[in-house]
Enzyme design. Structure first.
Site, PDB file in Angstrom:
ATOM      1  N   GLU A 177       0.702  -1.220  -0.044  1.00  0.00           N
ATOM      2  CA  GLU A 177      -0.040  -0.173   0.137  1.00  0.00           C
ATOM      3  C   GLU A 177       0.855   1.020  -0.033  1.00  0.00           C
ATOM      4  OE1 GLU A 177      -3.287   0.049  -0.331  1.00  0.00           O
ATOM      5  OE2 GLU A 177      -3.239  -2.210  -0.552  1.00  0.00           O
ATOM      6  N   TRP A 186       1.828   1.988  -3.292  1.00  0.00           N
ATOM      7  CA  TRP A 186       0.938   2.576  -4.155  1.00  0.00           C
ATOM      8  C   TRP A 186       1.034   4.179  -4.315  1.00  0.00           C
ATOM      9  CZ3 TRP A 186      -2.585   1.585  -7.851  1.00  0.00           C
ATOM     10  CH2 TRP A 186      -3.270   0.078  -8.013  1.00  0.00           C
ATOM     11  N   TRP A 225     -21.015  14.465 -18.355  1.00  0.00           N
ATOM     12  CA  TRP A 225     -21.366  14.195 -17.014  1.00  0.00           C
ATOM     13  C   TRP A 225     -22.579  15.017 -16.961  1.00  0.00           C
ATOM     14  CZ3 TRP A 225     -18.568  10.872 -14.935  1.00  0.00           C
ATOM     15  CH2 TRP A 225     -17.338  10.590 -15.280  1.00  0.00           C
ATOM     16  N   ASN A 257     -10.336   3.352   3.376  1.00  0.00           N
ATOM     17  CA  ASN A 257     -10.246   3.259   1.681  1.00  0.00           C
ATOM     18  C   ASN A 257     -10.970   2.608   1.285  1.00  0.00           C
ATOM     19  OD1 ASN A 257      -8.016   3.600  -0.521  1.00  0.00           O
ATOM     20  ND2 ASN A 257      -8.247   1.046  -0.343  1.00  0.00           N
ATOM     21  N   TRP A 316     -15.844  13.455 -12.143  1.00  0.00           N
ATOM     22  CA  TRP A 316     -14.877  12.985 -10.929  1.00  0.00           C
ATOM     23  C   TRP A 316     -13.961  14.081 -10.528  1.00  0.00           C
ATOM     24  CZ3 TRP A 316      -9.592  13.916 -12.273  1.00  0.00           C
ATOM     25  CH2 TRP A 316      -9.135  14.014 -13.732  1.00  0.00           C
ATOM     26  N   TRP A 320      -8.875   9.365  -8.025  1.00  0.00           N
ATOM     27  CA  TRP A 320     -10.072   9.461  -8.610  1.00  0.00           C
ATOM     28  C   TRP A 320     -10.011   9.376 -10.069  1.00  0.00           C
ATOM     29  CZ3 TRP A 320     -14.960  10.851  -6.907  1.00  0.00           C
ATOM     30  CH2 TRP A 320     -15.142  11.270  -5.843  1.00  0.00           C
TER      31      TRP A 320
HETATM   32  C1  LIG Z   1     -11.145   8.469  -4.199  1.00  0.00           C
HETATM   33  C2  LIG Z   1     -10.090   8.352  -3.235  1.00  0.00           C
HETATM   34  C3  LIG Z   1      -9.205   9.387  -3.026  1.00  0.00           C
HETATM   35  C4  LIG Z   1      -7.986   9.207  -2.036  1.00  0.00           C
HETATM   36  N1  LIG Z   1      -7.243  10.059  -1.761  1.00  0.00           N
HETATM   37  C5  LIG Z   1      -6.286  10.347  -0.865  1.00  0.00           C
HETATM   38  C6  LIG Z   1      -5.381  11.301  -0.860  1.00  0.00           C
HETATM   39  O1  LIG Z   1      -5.888  12.319  -0.834  1.00  0.00           O
HETATM   40  N2  LIG Z   1      -4.239  11.057   0.095  1.00  0.00           N
HETATM   41  C7  LIG Z   1      -3.991   9.836   0.570  1.00  0.00           C
HETATM   42  O2  LIG Z   1      -2.923   9.650   1.017  1.00  0.00           O
HETATM   43  N3  LIG Z   1      -4.503   8.992   0.200  1.00  0.00           N
HETATM   44  C8  LIG Z   1      -5.669   8.827  -0.778  1.00  0.00           C
HETATM   45  N4  LIG Z   1      -6.337   7.825  -1.050  1.00  0.00           N
HETATM   46  C9  LIG Z   1      -5.791   6.343  -0.730  1.00  0.00           C
HETATM   47  C10 LIG Z   1      -6.273   5.710   0.639  1.00  0.00           C
HETATM   48  O3  LIG Z   1      -7.587   5.721   0.691  1.00  0.00           O
HETATM   49  C11 LIG Z   1      -5.593   6.357   1.776  1.00  0.00           C
HETATM   50  O4  LIG Z   1      -4.217   6.502   1.364  1.00  0.00           O
HETATM   51  C12 LIG Z   1      -5.894   5.374   3.123  1.00  0.00           C
HETATM   52  O5  LIG Z   1      -7.230   5.234   3.009  1.00  0.00           O
HETATM   53  C13 LIG Z   1      -5.304   6.107   4.104  1.00  0.00           C
HETATM   54  O6  LIG Z   1      -5.516   5.379   5.425  1.00  0.00           O
HETATM   55  P1  LIG Z   1      -4.325   4.660   5.876  1.00  0.00           P
HETATM   56  O7  LIG Z   1      -3.246   5.577   6.407  1.00  0.00           O
HETATM   57  O8  LIG Z   1      -5.006   3.983   6.982  1.00  0.00           O
HETATM   58  O9  LIG Z   1      -4.027   3.519   4.954  1.00  0.00           O
HETATM   59  P2  LIG Z   1      -3.261   2.155   5.337  1.00  0.00           P
HETATM   60  O10 LIG Z   1      -4.154   0.893   4.708  1.00  0.00           O
HETATM   61  O11 LIG Z   1      -2.724   1.793   6.753  1.00  0.00           O
HETATM   62  O12 LIG Z   1      -2.089   2.371   4.385  1.00  0.00           O
HETATM   63  C14 LIG Z   1      -0.683   3.039   4.521  1.00  0.00           C
HETATM   64  C15 LIG Z   1      -0.261   3.931   3.825  1.00  0.00           C
HETATM   65  O13 LIG Z   1      -0.220   3.691   2.398  1.00  0.00           O
HETATM   66  C16 LIG Z   1      -0.636   4.663   1.509  1.00  0.00           C
HETATM   67  N5  LIG Z   1      -1.844   4.113   0.659  1.00  0.00           N
HETATM   68  C17 LIG Z   1      -2.854   3.042   1.116  1.00  0.00           C
HETATM   69  N6  LIG Z   1      -3.582   2.863   0.177  1.00  0.00           N
HETATM   70  C18 LIG Z   1      -3.262   3.805  -0.874  1.00  0.00           C
HETATM   71  C19 LIG Z   1      -3.657   4.085  -2.141  1.00  0.00           C
HETATM   72  N7  LIG Z   1      -4.957   3.295  -2.488  1.00  0.00           N
HETATM   73  N8  LIG Z   1      -3.107   4.942  -3.075  1.00  0.00           N
HETATM   74  C20 LIG Z   1      -1.913   5.535  -2.558  1.00  0.00           C
HETATM   75  N9  LIG Z   1      -1.475   5.420  -1.246  1.00  0.00           N
HETATM   76  C21 LIG Z   1      -2.013   4.607  -0.501  1.00  0.00           C
HETATM   77  C22 LIG Z   1      -0.951   5.705   2.511  1.00  0.00           C
HETATM   78  O14 LIG Z   1       0.141   6.672   2.518  1.00  0.00           O
HETATM   79  C23 LIG Z   1      -1.512   5.245   3.941  1.00  0.00           C
HETATM   80  O15 LIG Z   1      -1.231   5.882   4.914  1.00  0.00           O
HETATM   81  C24 LIG Z   1      -7.635   7.820  -1.906  1.00  0.00           C
HETATM   82  C25 LIG Z   1      -8.434   6.790  -2.234  1.00  0.00           C
HETATM   83  C26 LIG Z   1      -9.591   7.016  -3.039  1.00  0.00           C
HETATM   84  C27 LIG Z   1     -10.005   5.683  -3.383  1.00  0.00           C
END
Ligand SMILES: Cc1cc2nc3c(=O)[nH]c(=O)nc-3n(C[C@H](O)[C@H](O)[C@H](O)COP(=O)(O)OP(=O)(O)OC[C@H]3O[C@@H](n4cnc5c(N)ncnc54)[C@H](O)[C@@H]3O)c2cc1C
Length: 480
Positions: free
Chosen positions: A280, A283, A311, A346, A364, A387
């Site tokens: 993650e 990502w 849209w 997420n 979007w 997005w």
């Molecule tokens: C529509 C949408 C918008 C989002 N906008 C953002 C945003 O503005 N900023 C943001 O940091 N994340 C964003 N995310 C990705 C993700 O949802 C969040 O990073 C995650 O929910 C953060 O929670 P956590 O730290 O507990 O994640 P954990 O599951 O603990 O993951 C650890 C770290 O990995 C990174 N990570 C995790 N999932 C993703 C992902 N899908 N893409 C990129 N990095 C990821 C984050 O830095 C996160 O803190 C978005 C996802 C979606 C679907």
């Protein structure tokens, strides 16, 4: 300290003392050093920080200023266009060295280049570092030298590399004899007042390096062992919640990587669960390299045919979505969690995003802008790429024709309805069988649960099956 010219450290999304290469370089340069943070609402244009991030920034700068003071240095706060402010503060300090950790996205890169140029014209040395990511965007490339647009092979390639070693925490930094004036943080008005919508933020978060570290250690101890099993279930609250700490640079991705790998090596965290979290984190890297190479993604779909997508512009539907009043409980729960805490799980970000694009048929870019304003972790790379992913027009995107069913998603990922009941308390007495589709419950079930649809909780604002068909028809129109 001898009479040496000081160094200036320009801090941005790296608000920490540990594993901070720019700060470390200043500390190791045997110069006195001050740190500068510039609130720059000019150069980001439309992407100036949103409200939730501003709340976070205030708290984080407060914490950082106290830490810098403790180790002997100082934080100078200034507001304005970084291209003018940084060279001017460097002169006021009398610095002969300015350091910072590199930024990579769109306007950020251009601004940093301009500032470097202006400083060099003043004969001030500039040293920049990789400090916010594991690997420099563009460092990991395909066999043919391109950046990756598909995550799987990117992740495998990243995994073949050694993640850099972490740098020791800066323990001492002497402030220059002559410190220029600093703005008062309170005068920046970063905190909301009337109304104070951030009340629940205070209970949810502790911004700053110490708060990030405490949350991280607690997650490592309690949740890392079953992360992969639990991460998709919003009611389990099993993810690390490091996203705002990573975004503001209070947590170093390098430190997090090594901490977790150590736990895996020691047998405290199962390999598959730990590696799932690391992927993650990757990502985040993937999105950074993507936005670095394609800054046009901020407002243009990576897949150009989506420019022709028709849209809707229904403001009532948009408002219902932002307020968590769509009549689809899992969507509403997510939107309320976002509003109340500045963060959303997420899985629910995916569901609410998909609903916005494929059920409401709204552009979007509007949904992305709302998230930008409301998320404490709003990140130019992650938010934009995600997005576009949701809308089916980004890299490695979920195909447009795969439409999330909000009821099915709720039943699968919130089977007990715990998450919905937490954020939509008006549904708390509904049996779990009906919690994701209250309109299907018989009248006496609703009555017993004290729910009058249309009064206590909205009727669905759209019919999912019909909107799905409409979305697919519009997609078909742009496919050729
Ligand atoms: C529509 C949408 C918008 C989002 N906008 C953002 C945003 O503005 N900023 C943001 O940091 N994340 C964003 N995310 C990705 C993700 O949802 C969040 O990073 C995650 O929910 C953060 O929670 P956590 O730290 O507990 O994640 P954990 O599951 O603990 O993951 C650890 C770290 O990995 C990174 N990570 C995790 N999932 C993703 C992902 N899908 N893409 C990129 N990095 C990821 C984050 O830095 C996160 O803190 C978005 C996802 C979606 C679907």
């Amino acid at each position: 300290m001898p009479d040496t010219a000081p160094a200036l450290v320009w801090l941005r999304n790296d608000l920490r003392l540990e594993d901070n290469p720019a700060l470390r370089a200043a500390a190791d340069s045997d110069r006195p050093a001050a740190c500068l943070y510039v609130l720059d609402d000019v150069t980001p244009g439309d992407w100036a920080m949103g409200g939730a991030q501003r709340w976070w920034l205030h708290k984080s700068l407060e914490a950082l200023a106290a830490e810098l003071d403790r180790i002997g240095s100082a934080l100078i706060l200034r507001r304005g266009d970084s291209r003018g402010v940084v060279p001017s503060v460097a002169q006021e300090v009398g610095a002969d060295l300015v350091t910072w950790n590199r930024r990579y996205i769109g306007w950020q890169k251009e601004v940093d280049d301009d500032v470097a140029h202006a400083l060099q014209e003043q004969e001030i040395e500039v040293r920049t570092f990789r400090g916010t990511v594991l690997f420099e965007p563009g460092e990991i490339r395909t066999g043919s030298g391109n950046i990756y647009k598909v995550f799987g092979p990117y992740w495998r390639k990243l995994r073949e590399r050694e993640v850099p070693e972490k740098l020791a925490k800066v323990q001492k930094l002497d402030a220059p004899a002559k410190l220029p004036s600093s703005d008062h943080l309170g005068d920046w008005n970063l905190l909301p007042t009337q109304p104070n919508w951030a009340g629940a933020f205070e209970e949810t978060w502790e911004p700053g390096e110490r708060g990030g570290r405490a949350r991280w250690l607690s997650w490592l101890k309690s949740n890392a062992t079953s992360y992969d099993e639990d991460r998709n279930f919003p009611g389990r609250d099993a993810s690390s919640r490091q996203s705002p700490h990573l975004h503001f640079g209070e947590t170093s991705p390098v430190v997090a990587w090594h901490d977790l790998r150590e736990r895996i090596e020691d047998g405290d965290v199962p390999e598959d669960q730990g590696e799932s979290w690391l992927s993650e984190l990757a990502w985040r890297e993937f999105h950074h390299q993507l936005l670095c190479a394609h800054p046009e993604m901020f407002d243009k779909p990576l897949d150009a045919k989506f420019e022709r997508f028709e849209w809707d512009t229904d403001d009532d539907a948009y408002r219902a979505w932002t307020k968590g009043q769509t009549g689809y409980p899992i969507v509403d729960a997510g939107m309320r969690q976002l509003w109340q805490t500045g963060w959303m799980h997420n899985r629910v970000r995916m569901i609410t995003g998909s609903f916005f694009v494929k059920d409401l048929l709204l552009d979007w870019r509007r949904g992305m802008a709302w998230f930008w304003d409301c998320l404490v972790d709003a990140d130019p790379a992650n938010n934009t790429a995600q997005w576009q992913w949701i809308a089916g027009c980004g890299a490695d995107a979920s195909p447009f024709f795969r439409v999330f069913n909000p009821v099915g998603q709720g039943e699968r990922f919130d089977p007990e309805g715990a998450y919905v009941k937490r954020w939509c308390p008006e549904l708390k007495d509904l049996p779990k069988k009906h919690v994701h589709a209250p309109w299907d419950a018989l009248a006496d079930v609703l009555k017993k649960a004290g729910v009058v649809l249309g009064k206590d909780y909205p009727e669905p604002i759209v019919e999912h099956a019909a909107r799905r068909d409409e979305a697919l028809a519009r997609y078909k129109a742009i496919k050729t």
